[in-house]
Write a protein that holds these residues in place. Structure first.
Motif, PDB file in Angstrom:
ATOM      1  N   GLY A  62       0.784  -1.234   0.000  1.00 17.66           N
ATOM      2  CA  GLY A  62       0.000   0.000   0.000  1.00 17.66           C
ATOM      3  C   GLY A  62       0.808   1.272   0.000  1.00 17.66           C
ATOM      4  O   GLY A  62       0.267   2.354   0.246  1.00 17.66           O
ATOM      5  N   SER A  67      -6.528   6.434  -5.554  1.00 21.01           N
ATOM      6  CA  SER A  67      -7.607   6.964  -4.733  1.00 21.01           C
ATOM      7  C   SER A  67      -8.496   7.867  -5.574  1.00 21.01           C
ATOM      8  O   SER A  67      -8.044   8.489  -6.527  1.00 21.01           O
ATOM      9  CB  SER A  67      -7.018   7.750  -3.565  1.00 21.01           C
ATOM     10  OG  SER A  67      -8.028   8.119  -2.669  1.00 21.01           O
ATOM     11  N   GLN A  76      -6.065   6.841   3.590  1.00 14.69           N
ATOM     12  CA  GLN A  76      -5.185   5.712   3.281  1.00 14.69           C
ATOM     13  C   GLN A  76      -3.751   6.013   3.727  1.00 14.69           C
ATOM     14  O   GLN A  76      -3.075   5.141   4.268  1.00 14.69           O
ATOM     15  CB  GLN A  76      -5.214   5.398   1.790  1.00 14.69           C
ATOM     16  CG  GLN A  76      -6.474   4.666   1.365  1.00 14.69           C
ATOM     17  CD  GLN A  76      -6.454   4.350  -0.120  1.00 14.69           C
ATOM     18  OE1 GLN A  76      -6.955   5.117  -0.915  1.00 14.69           O
ATOM     19  NE2 GLN A  76      -5.872   3.220  -0.462  1.00 14.69           N
ATOM     20  N   GLU A  79      -3.219   5.565   7.397  1.00 14.58           N
ATOM     21  CA  GLU A  79      -3.120   4.160   7.805  1.00 14.58           C
ATOM     22  C   GLU A  79      -1.681   3.643   7.715  1.00 14.58           C
ATOM     23  O   GLU A  79      -1.295   2.774   8.485  1.00 14.58           O
ATOM     24  CB  GLU A  79      -4.013   3.279   6.926  1.00 14.58           C
ATOM     25  CG  GLU A  79      -5.488   3.429   7.190  1.00 14.58           C
ATOM     26  CD  GLU A  79      -6.336   2.556   6.277  1.00 14.58           C
ATOM     27  OE1 GLU A  79      -5.826   1.527   5.767  1.00 14.58           O
ATOM     28  OE2 GLU A  79      -7.504   2.901   6.070  1.00 14.58           O
TER      29      GLU A  79
END
Length: 116
Positions: A62, A67, A76, A79
């Motif tokens: 990731g 997005s 995101q 995270e």
């Protein structure tokens, strides 16, 4: 498609005769998605990247992600903000297995003297 990257280096993917370059992460604290670069990539090229390079560690973990908007991208990025990519710069004062030598005579000695 908007692609974001947390990597501290540019990454280049070759898809057929096209080259997709994902720019390195942006250190700008005023960025809408702090710690990530924002890359506008054609949808078909990004799909090609995923098809050919989808198992690349940066995509799987990731660190490079697509997005729909900056708000979703920020969530995101939040995270993964504390995750290490393995490409971060090393702290020269804290290198594992290397002891710092602050002796000025050693630092300023010509190479020949240092070898003796």
């Amino acid at each position: 498609m908007i692609i974001y990257s947390k990597l501290p280096r540019d990454l280049k993917f070759t898809i057929g005769t096209s080259v997709v370059i994902i720019k390195k992460a942006d250190d700008n604290p005023d960025s809408l998605v702090p710690g990530c670069s924002k890359n506008d990539i054609a949808d078909e090229l990004w799909e090609g990247v995923l098809k050919v390079y989808g198992k690349h560690v940066a995509i799987k973990r990731g660190f490079i992600f697509a997005s729909k908007n900056d708000k979703e991208a920020k969530a995101q990025a939040d995270e993964i903000k504390d995750e290490k990519t393995g490409l971060e710069k090393m702290d020269p004062d804290n290198v594992p297995g290397v002891q710092r030598n602050d002796d000025p005579d050693v630092k300023n000695a010509p190479a020949q003297q240092a070898r003796k």
